[in-house]
Design a protein around this motif. Sequence first.
Motif, PDB file in Angstrom:
ATOM      1  N   UNK A 403       0.836  -1.209   0.000  1.00 11.96           N
ATOM      2  CA  UNK A 403       0.000   0.000   0.000  1.00 11.96           C
ATOM      3  C   UNK A 403       0.864   1.250   0.000  1.00 11.96           C
ATOM      4  N   UNK A 404       0.347   2.310  -0.609  1.00 11.98           N
ATOM      5  CA  UNK A 404       1.062   3.581  -0.716  1.00 11.98           C
ATOM      6  C   UNK A 404       0.214   4.701  -0.128  1.00 11.98           C
ATOM      7  N   UNK A 405       0.858   5.551   0.664  1.00 14.83           N
ATOM      8  CA  UNK A 405       0.184   6.683   1.291  1.00 14.83           C
ATOM      9  C   UNK A 405       0.682   7.975   0.659  1.00 14.83           C
ATOM     10  N   UNK A 406      -0.254   8.845   0.276  1.00 16.22           N
ATOM     11  CA  UNK A 406       0.074  10.121  -0.365  1.00 16.22           C
ATOM     12  C   UNK A 406      -0.392  11.256   0.546  1.00 16.22           C
ATOM     13  N   UNK A 407       0.580  12.004   1.099  1.00 14.02           N
ATOM     14  CA  UNK A 407       0.293  13.223   1.852  1.00 14.02           C
ATOM     15  C   UNK A 407       0.650  14.415   0.980  1.00 14.02           C
ATOM     16  N   UNK A 408      -0.171  15.462   1.030  1.00 13.47           N
ATOM     17  CA  UNK A 408       0.083  16.635   0.182  1.00 13.47           C
ATOM     18  C   UNK A 408      -0.474  17.886   0.843  1.00 13.47           C
ATOM     19  N   UNK A 409       0.098  19.022   0.480  1.00 13.39           N
ATOM     20  CA  UNK A 409      -0.387  20.297   0.988  1.00 13.39           C
ATOM     21  C   UNK A 409      -1.513  20.815   0.102  1.00 13.39           C
ATOM     22  N   UNK A 410      -2.203  21.856   0.580  1.00 14.71           N
ATOM     23  CA  UNK A 410      -3.382  22.345  -0.149  1.00 14.71           C
ATOM     24  C   UNK A 410      -3.025  22.987  -1.488  1.00 14.71           C
ATOM     25  N   UNK A 411      -1.742  23.340  -1.668  1.00 15.11           N
ATOM     26  CA  UNK A 411      -1.347  23.884  -2.972  1.00 15.11           C
ATOM     27  C   UNK A 411      -1.496  22.868  -4.086  1.00 15.11           C
ATOM     28  N   UNK A 412      -1.314  21.577  -3.760  1.00 11.40           N
ATOM     29  CA  UNK A 412      -1.452  20.518  -4.763  1.00 11.40           C
ATOM     30  C   UNK A 412      -2.919  20.349  -5.141  1.00 11.40           C
ATOM     31  N   UNK A 413      -3.776  20.259  -4.115  1.00 12.76           N
ATOM     32  CA  UNK A 413      -5.215  20.122  -4.377  1.00 12.76           C
ATOM     33  C   UNK A 413      -5.748  21.359  -5.083  1.00 12.76           C
ATOM     34  N   UNK A 414      -5.253  22.555  -4.694  1.00 13.47           N
ATOM     35  CA  UNK A 414      -5.733  23.794  -5.300  1.00 13.47           C
ATOM     36  C   UNK A 414      -5.342  23.953  -6.758  1.00 13.47           C
ATOM     37  N   UNK A 415      -4.368  23.180  -7.224  1.00 12.22           N
ATOM     38  CA  UNK A 415      -3.947  23.281  -8.618  1.00 12.22           C
ATOM     39  C   UNK A 415      -4.875  22.521  -9.559  1.00 12.22           C
TER      40      UNK A 415
END
Length: 468
Positions: A403-415
């Motif tokens: 399994x792979x876990x992806x953490x990201x900041x809101x700048x990624x989602x906002x793009x």
Amino acid sequence: MEWTKYVLSMIFGGCLLILFGRKEEGRDKWLLGAGSGACLAVMELTVQYMLGDAPWKMAISVMKGTAFFSAVVLAGYIKEWISSRPEGGNVMEIAHPVRQWMEDYQESFAQLSRSFCMVPQLADGTSRGERILQDRLVESRMAAAGQLREMSQILVGTMERIYSTKEDAGLEQEISRRLRILGVQVHKVFFYNPQGRKRQAYITMNTRRKICVPSKKIASVLSEILECEMMPARDSRSFISQERVTVLFVEGVAYNVLYGVKKETRPDEAVSGDNFSVFWLPEGQFCAGLSDGMGSGVLACSQSELVLDLFEQFLEAGFSRETAVRMINSSIVLQPDDLVFSTMDIASIDLYTGVCDFLKVGACASFLKKENGVECIRGLGIPAGVSSQISLEPIRLRMYDGNLLFLMTDGVIGALPEGQEEEIMKDLIWNLPQGTPTEMAERLMEQVKAYGQAADDMTILVAGIWRR
């Protein structure tokens, strides 16, 4: 004479006990009983076979040996029961003075915390400026109360950790004897094995000659003695020399973890306000965290870096994740300067079980890629520093091999296109080609940037677990 057979049987059982007995595991009585019963049965069967006795007499000899074995084991249990009974019939545990002092300190901090929560009411007709000042004062008092309340809980945890760390003279002697063969002198051994956690061993030692002994070789000896896989804790000494050191050994984990990170700075800034942190704890925990400082630039970067540094220090000192987050939030609220808020996105993976715990403080969604799809993990709450009262709702999921876990900041989602962010991100992650976590983070960042809407700092952290 008849009684000599029983004496010889007990002597034989005692020899087995000396050679293979381990009192701490409770198998001494079984070794003594098995050796004595078997010896008695063998002696009688040998005599009867030589004399040509009837088979039913041999069967009686076997039953006699079994009965003798049972009697010895039962006597061992009775002895343990008698020795474990409290003296004088006093069933109440006697409180250690240090424990009593710690409990008094804990109650003092709790009482002081309650006193900070008592805030006077403002009279009618108070000006707006006075109300703003009073609100700020109330916020500071509540933050200080939270700090004191967490300190009281820290004292409780510290007390439990102290009393869960114990000595075992029998095991220490066995470890000293076995390591002496390798040229290692053992000075002290402490065992930390609280309920529900894996065993840990702190060994203070050094070599007696000008040699170096690998810590992994010592761990293999410990594994044989404790009958479970032991390994040196991460970042511990790789070799033992003539310098006296204390090395922590922990039970071997079931999973290995790999991670990769990709960062992009906002086009008009030289420094990203995002920061990340990854570290391992002796309890078999892998922790990954992202923090997004408010805005971008040097100030946001320093704030998010401070938040993650404090979080890592708190956890390495033995505090819980919730306590660490609340302490950090209170420290930000109490800052005299203008506040700079920071999000916190924490994932902690238990490498023994694969269970992953999330703490999201104003952070955006994370994603878990499994064999049959991609799961979205959403969090609620406000960033650290906005209010002294912070709501924490831990999320727990189980991760499996691969399994792979992806953490990201809101700048990624906002793009991504508005209103479709999570669905598009799920599709992008599901269709990512196989590779290392670093390669997958870089590839995902390229695909997000292809949408052409990036307006903030972006950070992607990918962590995967694989069974050893």
